[in-house]
Design an enzyme around this catalytic site. Structure first.
Site, PDB file in Angstrom:
ATOM      1  N   ASN A 140      11.797   4.167 -12.336  1.00  0.00           N
ATOM      2  CA  ASN A 140      11.801   4.612 -10.942  1.00  0.00           C
ATOM      3  C   ASN A 140      12.928   3.987 -10.136  1.00  0.00           C
ATOM      4  OD1 ASN A 140      10.657   2.082 -11.181  1.00  0.00           O
ATOM      5  ND2 ASN A 140       9.342   2.339  -9.404  1.00  0.00           N
ATOM      6  N   ASP A 142      14.034  -3.698  -6.083  1.00  0.00           N
ATOM      7  CA  ASP A 142      12.665  -3.323  -6.377  1.00  0.00           C
ATOM      8  C   ASP A 142      11.805  -4.592  -6.304  1.00  0.00           C
ATOM      9  OD1 ASP A 142      10.486  -1.748  -7.273  1.00  0.00           O
ATOM     10  OD2 ASP A 142      10.806  -2.473  -9.309  1.00  0.00           O
ATOM     11  N   LYS A 143      10.493  -4.428  -6.256  1.00  0.00           N
ATOM     12  CA  LYS A 143       9.609  -5.594  -6.170  1.00  0.00           C
ATOM     13  C   LYS A 143       8.983  -5.922  -7.516  1.00  0.00           C
ATOM     14  CE  LYS A 143       5.386  -5.359  -4.930  1.00  0.00           C
ATOM     15  NZ  LYS A 143       4.756  -6.090  -6.047  1.00  0.00           N
ATOM     16  N   THR A 144       8.104  -5.043  -7.981  1.00  0.00           N
ATOM     17  CA  THR A 144       7.323  -5.333  -9.172  1.00  0.00           C
ATOM     18  C   THR A 144       8.220  -5.384 -10.397  1.00  0.00           C
ATOM     19  OG1 THR A 144       5.445  -4.194  -8.188  1.00  0.00           O
ATOM     20  CG2 THR A 144       5.371  -4.588 -10.562  1.00  0.00           C
ATOM     21  N   THR A 150      10.103  -0.592  -2.366  1.00  0.00           N
ATOM     22  CA  THR A 150       9.024  -0.628  -3.350  1.00  0.00           C
ATOM     23  C   THR A 150       8.070   0.523  -3.128  1.00  0.00           C
ATOM     24  OG1 THR A 150       7.179  -1.957  -4.183  1.00  0.00           O
ATOM     25  CG2 THR A 150       7.721  -2.215  -1.863  1.00  0.00           C
ATOM     26  N   GLY A 151       7.429   0.919  -4.177  1.00  0.00           N
ATOM     27  CA  GLY A 151       6.405   1.946  -4.078  1.00  0.00           C
ATOM     28  C   GLY A 151       5.028   1.394  -3.806  1.00  0.00           C
ATOM     29  N   GLU A 181      -7.081  -7.457 -10.109  1.00  0.00           N
ATOM     30  CA  GLU A 181      -8.455  -7.366 -10.588  1.00  0.00           C
ATOM     31  C   GLU A 181      -8.603  -8.034 -11.942  1.00  0.00           C
ATOM     32  OE1 GLU A 181     -10.110  -3.396 -10.435  1.00  0.00           O
ATOM     33  OE2 GLU A 181     -11.271  -4.102  -8.731  1.00  0.00           O
TER      34      GLU A 181
END
Length: 1229
Positions: free
Chosen positions: A844, A465-467, A739-740, A561
């Protein structure tokens, strides 16, 4: 077993086909409301906007179903929790309409009572029956329980035995036990098999039960949510200050004014919700809510998935749609499977081969027995008469089964006990490794299973996964380029001297910046710098929360952001609050409110967002930020020179792996904007082609922009991620990122992690929108980087996708669902026959973790779901390097050495029986003493091989990191395979021949020093078994690479134990105590005091090991392996060279820095939940003013968005052309 609090799944909403009030379910319900119920309010209070509640009836309809109102209980039902949760707000919001709770006081008392008051008005819950009616169908009484454990009380014994007897060896020993109870064929007692078999099964069962219980307790301890749950005819969930909803609620109320969704409970209970059946889709939801005869659509925006975080609200009402195993999370989790290592699977195949070979040997010996009985057996019947009914053929049949029992040591049951001990010990090494301990979070590494350690040394594919796995999901504002000058680049010497934010009382003191020249530019009141940070403070969709004056908390949809708005805040442009019509910021100590006229929202095509605001002075301005490739196309021609310099800075930022963003603005004409706004309104209300019309309007107004500069954000990777990925790549491990996130974010992280590099010229993207185009792109490209759609996983294209992906050095799959992650893993497992590992940190990732051979969970910021489903867990991705290259490789090497040696010593032990059968008339007589047979694997050879399997190292951990290529042999099964097993068997055959025939020839017609005969059965048995024990110990010493004090103790202690036990059992005293059990009286002292016996032992041992030594010497000289080369190097690794700081430039930049979702701008302006007013600024702001004697340094451009010249840039600055990232396309497409 995970259970939510006691409330059943929602009844009518989950079954829309049921009648609203089936008379059979509630036969005794009263026809009308009881007279004690207070009347419902006739209408909504004036403070509630009627347009926001079109379906709220002015009064109850006359045809209100009487079945919904049974006799009202005087108080809440018994199942209601005895006390309110601690997080219940102390008072009801002051603006709550009193008609919703007519009899509640305006505020709760300071100290809440320990239980709900008995006078709670029954009108709040008019339809709550005291219990479910007995006639309710059982199908509607399913619980909300979620089962994550493998076993329960009833299925543990049969299921665990079934799993254990999948090991063919266990089934073999069960059959062997049945044979041993037959006296006619058994020459060994039955307990010699049943005791070790029961011991193995019991130890394994206890270990499996303990693992399952511990996992279940951890899960129960982490999954009980602090929710106040009430069930009525339909399940009503009230989430009070809870971060995660326990199931899948439809949210129908929020706390912030103007309470547009706050429905009174009696009205809510008259509504019917119909929705799609449970499924695994996370990106869509279809349903309807029927209230007062009107239907309202329900989509994915109105659904709260488990794991979602409630922001900008303290609590909300929700209607549970799916519970238990029907939730989206459980639908995506996949099934828990029994994981077995590739060595276990190979062992099953080898055991079958061994059984076949055993049957072959027994058949030969049975045939030999029949021939011997027929030719010479009649000569012995005078003193050895045959049993009645036993003829020559039947004697051969009985001999076959007798040798099956005698030769059973080719698959010793002690093998599996030793394997479990070795795996347990190597698991403890992982738990105890201080170098895998994360001090800041107090998280050690944990081996959550003890059966997969050696599989860690054979990984070929890693799916990550990434995050939260590769990144910390924390963004920091590192550098920027304003008006042609780059800020943020400082010398390493002054790196620790951070900017002092004491001049700004609203600054976030967790924000660090090291370039003081940017603050000095603010002191000079540079209009370009002020415009730059003003844009950052206005152009966003962040929400601000300020419970205590001066303490701001930003709720950003993406961390990008949040980082930009925080940077503007610290540099004196503080975003304070917002309403749907305005944005309030504090500019250098003065508060200003900007009228928010429009938000031109982000989407994946635009790759930018803009806002149109009116300043307090009445000036209209458009602020835009986005991908530089998109912003540059829309710049005014006057910005050419500034664009060239900014491009240089962007290339430098991208070369450092930073996420870049270009900023621009445009002054608008009042008359033009009025016309554009009218056309925008018409396009936004169009029923056809709405998106296309809006895009055209956005393109029209977002042109002729004036460039302000660029930002560079660091998506903070976890410590050591690039180095870890580089090391694993050198170990020939393929890493796929699943990744999503959107494509641009995934691509940017690929470069940051060194998975994608500048020299990769053939990077391309598969992003077609239908299956035919995806097939064409897969066929055209010979390498693959970013498969974008799910069409590639269709059955007709999965092989093409896999073939193309496997030709790549790097594969990044973006926009994938949890179920698609598992499908990719299963695809590689199915067709590549390689060992896979999946690593993730969130819910996930659970399905992917369960699907892979090895699942690794990272205990991060996204909960413990991944850890609970994993086989191994730790806190940082960098620990994966040590887990695989050190622990995994050592575990695999130790297990392979153990298996090779164990088979060697037992084959050698058994084959001596085979050769002896030709000299004992195939009578199934054992060549060794019975006690030696019993203690051979238990005492004499058990500890030395365990010591090697627990402590052996071919090289130390530093050399393992220095030479990652040492990992490759495990991927190709070099150390233990069918070929290695066959070589081991040949070695055993040779050793058994030497161990039998050399002692046999040496003792044939041999006499003692005193002339007495020494060639008897007992003396030969002692000589053969002594030669065997010494030979296998020497062989172990040759196999061992790393000697410790424990190894020395085990090896020499086992030899000493053999001679001690032998002399003790063959002594006169033991014979006198147990004459029937110890018949070898005096054999040891009479044989081992002869020089020719010791000479025979020495000759036999040398002949056994000499070919092995010669073969290994020639192999090292002629065909050395990577292990041989490393071990011949110096004892200590060379010092790591320090890398000089090199400035890298890159023409590749992130397409858009944000992990942003479309549609958030509409939510900001929807008037759904925003506060109306900002807190008035009362804090003291230190004015900056100009600093005398200050002269800004560095490059700067002459362009000024306000028309004022500032620090003119030299004209001879080299102009670089804009090199834009492009994608290869086939002209035929």
């Amino acid at each position: 077993m995970i259970s939510s609090p006691s409330f059943p799944p929602s009844l009518p909403p989950l079954f829309p086909s049921l009648p609203l009030s089936p008379p059979s379910l509630f036969p005794s319900l009263p026809p009308s409301l009881p007279p004690s119920s207070p009347p419902l309010p006739a209408s909504l209070p004036p403070s509630s906007p009627p347009s926001l509640l079109p379906s709220f009836p002015p009064s109850l309809p006359p045809s209100f179903p009487p079945s919904l109102f049974p006799s009202l209980p005087p108080s809440l039902p018994p199942s209601l929790p005895p006390s309110l949760p601690p997080s219940l707000p102390p008072s009801i919001p002051p603006s709550l309409p009193p008609s919703f709770h007519p009899s509640l006081p305006p505020s709760l008392p300071p100290s809440l009572p320990p239980s709900l008051p008995p006078s709670l008005p029954p009108s709040i819950l008019p339809s709550l029956p005291p219990s479910l009616p007995p006639s309710l169908p059982p199908s509607l009484l399913q619980t909300n329980a979620i089962k994550t454990s493998k076993y329960n009380t009833f299925n543990f014994l049969p299921l665990n035995l079934f799993e254990q007897f999948q090991r063919i060896a266990n089934a073999y020993f069960l059959i062997l036990l049945l044979l041993q109870v037959i006296p006619a064929i058994s020459s060994l007692s039955w307990f010699t098999t049943v005791v070790p078999l029961v011991l193995v099964l019991s130890v394994t069962a206890v270990k499996d039960a303990t693992d399952d219980i511990v996992s279940m307790k951890r899960t129960l301890g982490l999954t009980h949510p602090p929710y106040l749950c009430m069930w009525a005819l339909s399940t009503l969930l009230t989430s009070v200050c809870g971060p995660y909803p326990p199931s899948l609620p439809l949210y129908v109320g929020l706390t912030h004014p103007p309470y547009i969704c706050m429905w009174a409970l009696p009205t809510l209970l008259t509504s019917v919700c119909g929705c799609e059946p449970p499924n695994s889709r996370l990106d869509r939801f279809t349903g309807t809510l029927t209230n007062a005869g009107q239907k309202y659509s329900l989509d994915n925006d109105k659904i709260l998935l488990r794991g979602c975080t409630l922001r900008n609200t303290e609590w909300c009402f929700g209607l549970v749609l799916f519970g238990g195993p029907e939730t989206k999370l459980m639908q995506n989790c996949g099934k828990t499977t029994f994981k077995r290592t590739s060595i276990d699977r190979l062992m099953n195949v080898l055991v079958l081969c061994i059984f076949g070979f055993l049957a072959f040997m027994c058949t030969i010996l049975a045939i030999g027995n029949r021939i011997w009985e027929q030719l010479w057996g009649s000569e012995f019947t005078a003193f050895l008469p045959r049993q009645g009914g036993v003829d020559t053929p039947f004697s051969g049949f009985l001999t076959f089964w007798s040798y099956v029992i005698i030769l059973n040591t080719v698959v010793p049951i002690s093998l599996y006990i030793s394997v479990e001990v070795i795996r347990l010990g190597n698991s403890f090494y992982i738990d105890w490794d201080r170098k895998m301990y994360h001090a800041s979070s107090d998280t050690p590494a944990k081996a959550r299973t003890t059966t997969l350690n050696e599989e860690l040394g054979q990984i070929k594919y890693i799916f990550s996964d990434k995050t939260g796995t590769l990144t910390q999901n924390i963004m920091t504002f590192n550098k920027c380029s304003i008006n042609g000058k780059s800020y943020g680049e400082v010398q390493m010497v002054t790196r620790k001297e951070t900017v002092d934010w004491s001049f700004n009382p609203l600054a976030d003191h967790h924000f660090f910046f090291h370039d003081h020249s940017l603050v000095e530019a603010l002191k000079l009141e540079s209009p370009e710098v002020q415009s730059f940070f003003r844009l950052l403070a206005l152009c966003h969709t962040v929400m601000a929360e300020e419970k205590i004056e001066g303490e701001l908390l930003y709720q950003a949809q993406s961390p990008d952001e949040g980082a930009l708005v925080t940077a503007a805040r610290n540099f004196g442009f503080v975003f304070r609050s917002r309403t749907p019509e305005s944005v309030t910021i504090v500019e250098m100590g003065e508060q200003h409110s900007y009228e928010l006229l429009a938000i031109l929202d982000f989407n994946n095509v635009r790759k930018r967002m803009s806002v149109i605001v009116r300043s307090p002075e009445g000036k209209l301005c458009l602020y835009c930020k986005g991908a530089d490739t998109m912003v540059y196309e829309r710049l005014d021609q006057s910005c050419t020179k500034l664009m060239d310099v900014t491009t240089e800075h962007l290339n430098e930022f991208a070369g450092e792996g930073l996420r870049t963003l270009a900023l621009a603005y445009k002054d608008l004409d009042e008359e033009y904007f009025s016309s554009w706004k009218q056309r925008h309104h018409e396009a936004s209300t169009a029923l056809e082609d709405r998106e296309d019309k809006l895009d055209l309007l956005y393109e029209e107004i977002e042109k002729d922009l004036m460039l302000l500069g660029a930002t560079a954000i660091e998506d903070k990777l976890q410590d050591g991620v690039p180095q870890t990925i580089e090391q694993l790549a050198k170990a020939d491990i393929k890493i796929w990122v699943l990744t999503g996130d959107k494509q641009e974010t995934a691509e940017n992280i690929g470069y940051s992690c060194n998975m994608l590099r500048e020299e990769m010229n053939d990077i391309f993207i598969v992003s077609a929108n239908n299956s035919d185009d995806v097939r064409q792109e897969l066929r055209f490209y010979s390498t693959l980087s970013l498969p974008h759609q799910a069409y590639a996983l269709e059955r007709s294209m999965e092989l093409l996708f896999l073939r193309t992906a496997c030709l790549c050095k790097t594969v990044i799959c973006c926009r994938v669902t949890p179920l698609q992650k598992a499908q990719v893993v299963e695809l590689v497992k199915k067709y590549k026959q390689a060992v896979t590992l999946a690593i993730g940190d969130g819910a996930n990732d659970v399905s992917m973790i369960k699907a892979a051979h090895i699942g690794v969970g990272i205990s991060g910021q996204e909960g413990m779901q991944a850890v609970l489903s994993s086989d191994y867990s730790f806190a940082q991705f960098r620990f994966l390097e040590r887990l695989l290259l050190v622990h995994g490789r050592w575990s695999y090497l130790r297990m392979c050495k153990f298996l090779r040696y164990f088979f060697y010593k037992n084959f050698t032990f058994t084959f001596v029986h085979f050769w002896y059968a030709f000299f004992c008339g195939f009578s199934a007589q054992t060549v060794y003493d019975e006690w030696f047979i019993t203690l051979y694997n238990l005492v004499y050879t058990a500890l030395p091989v365990l010591g090697m399997s627990l402590f052996d190292q071919d090289v130390n951990d530093m050399w393992s990191f220095q030479h990652p290529q040492l990992y490759v042999p495990g991927q190709i099964n070099q150390y233990f395979s069918k070929t290695a097993f066959f070589k081991c068997a040949l070695h055993s055959v040779y050793s058994s021949v030497v161990l039998f025939f050399i002692p046999y020839a040496a003792m044939y017609d041999t006499v003692r020093d005193d002339g007495r005969d020494i060639a008897d059965y007992q003396s030969f048995a002692l000589l053969a078994q002594t030669c065997l024990v010494i030979t296998v110990c020497i062989q172990l010493c040759l196999d061992m690479s790393y000697w410790t004090a424990v190894n020395h103790f085990f090896v020499w202690g086992s030899l000493a134990m053999y001679f001690t036990v032998t002399f003790t059992m063959y002594s006169n005293g033991t014979y006198l105590i147990f004459p029937a059990s110890f018949p070898f009286i005096g054999t040891a002292r009479n044989s081992l005091n002869q020089p020719n016996v010791w000479l025979t032992i020495l000759l036999t041992s040398i002949l056994c090991v000499l070919p092995v030594v010669a073969y290994r010497f020639l192999l090292i000289q002629l065909r050395p392996t990577i292990n041989d080369k490393v071990r011949q190097a110096k004892a200590a690794p060379p010092p790591l060279a320090r890398r000089a700081r090199i400035r890298h430039t890159s023409t590749r930049r992130s397409g858009y820095a944000f992990s942003h979702a479309a549609g958030y701008g509409d939510l900001v302006t929807s008037n759904c939940f925003l506060r109306s007013h900002a807190i008035t600024l009362t804090t003291t702001f230190t004015p900056l003013g100009r600093t005398t004697g200050f002269s800004p340094t560095g490059r700067s451009a002459g362009y000024s968005p306000t028309g004022n010249a500032l620090n003119s840039r030299p004209q001879d600055v080299e102009v670089t052309s804009l090199q834009m990232y492009h994608m290869m396309r086939d002209p035929a497409f």
